[in-house]
Design an enzyme around this catalytic site. Sequence first.
Site, short mmCIF file in Angstrom:
data_model
loop_
_atom_site.label_atom_id
_atom_site.label_comp_id
_atom_site.label_asym_id
_atom_site.label_seq_id
_atom_site.Cartn_x
_atom_site.Cartn_y
_atom_site.Cartn_z
N LYS A 1 14.39 58.16 69.35
CA LYS A 1 14.91 59.14 68.38
C LYS A 1 15.17 60.50 69.00
O LYS A 1 16.23 61.11 68.79
CB LYS A 1 13.90 59.26 67.23
N LYS B 1 13.30 71.68 66.85
CA LYS B 1 12.04 70.93 67.03
C LYS B 1 12.29 69.66 67.85
O LYS B 1 11.56 69.37 68.80
CB LYS B 1 11.46 70.58 65.65
#
Length: 318
Positions: A177, A245
């Site tokens: 991811k 992030k």
Amino acid sequence: MADRAGYRTGFIGLGIMGSRMAANLRRAGFDVSVWNRTTEKAESWAREHGGEVAASPAAVAEASDAVITMVVDGGQVESVLLGDDGVADGARDGLLCVDMSTIGPGEAQRIGAALAERGMRFMDAPVTGSSPKAEDGTLTIMAGGEREDFERARPLFEAMGELVVHAGPLGHGQMVKVINNTVAVINTAVAAEALLVGKQAGLDLDALVTVLRGGSGGSAMLDLKAEPMRSHDYTTLFKLEHMLKDIRLCREAAQAVSEGRGEAAQAVGKGREAGDAPLMEFLEPVERILADADERGLGEADFAALLEVLEQRAGTRL
Ligand code: NAP
């Protein structure tokens, strides 16, 4: 387990993504109990979709065979699963927890180990595809963990996603991811640069975008973000602060792999030799662009807003 009506599912975190993913579980016929930090959002979700609102993550666990978390980062996942009145406080032995937030491989392994000590199972199963794909149940889901747990979770995944991949052991879903998002945001930044240089060269931007999209310069991000960038429409599909992030999680994991240290390195295999070139060299300049945009107050805007930083640096606007 595969009988949907009897498969009691807990869902924690009803933000942009979670609210839509949980709605698809209801549509597929699962019993769903929900908890959200801001209770009003849970109540309004339950009025619309017909699930139960639980008083705490522990109460979600008491009512569930599997619990999904979709919050922001590792600290939040840890707090809803293992904190006061967290899932672990209400869980029966063997409860399956599936975290679908993007938290990086090291955090997933650490939380998985802590849950295992308390008799629970854990999978990392982050998703890709923004809110439109969450809405219509066509997310891509990449899961890390034991095959047996993957099979237990599969009916849930199939209700929320179109492409469901068992990526490997715990942490591998997260590693896939964060690499994917890093590629996506680098593509977005380069698409923004292409538009800016095209503008400065006096090109017809419709012609430029048409050729890029039809040819070897195309990308999913060009398809998705070129028009919003051209109209400076940063309606949030994916918050810029979340992309920042994610790229930081990727940098940390890549550094850990490069140096052959830490849980992230173990999550993705053996380390590299000292003296090897750094991994993912394009990551850092794009991380700096996102950090600049975040400092300018654009953290809650869509990450297409990285264009603002590039426009300022170039001294021109699209
Ligand atoms: P979001 O809209 O900001 O929702 C965040 C959720 O986390 C909300 O339910 C929020 O509750 C909850 N939350 C925030 N702080 C919390 C805390 N301290 N304790 C407990 N719950 C807390 O984010 P999102 O876009 O749905 O993203 C969720 C995750 O999916 C992130 O990890 C993101 O990186 C990832 N992701 C997002 C996309 C996308 O396109 N949006 C795509 C793929 C993956 P409140 O309602 O109380 O604020």
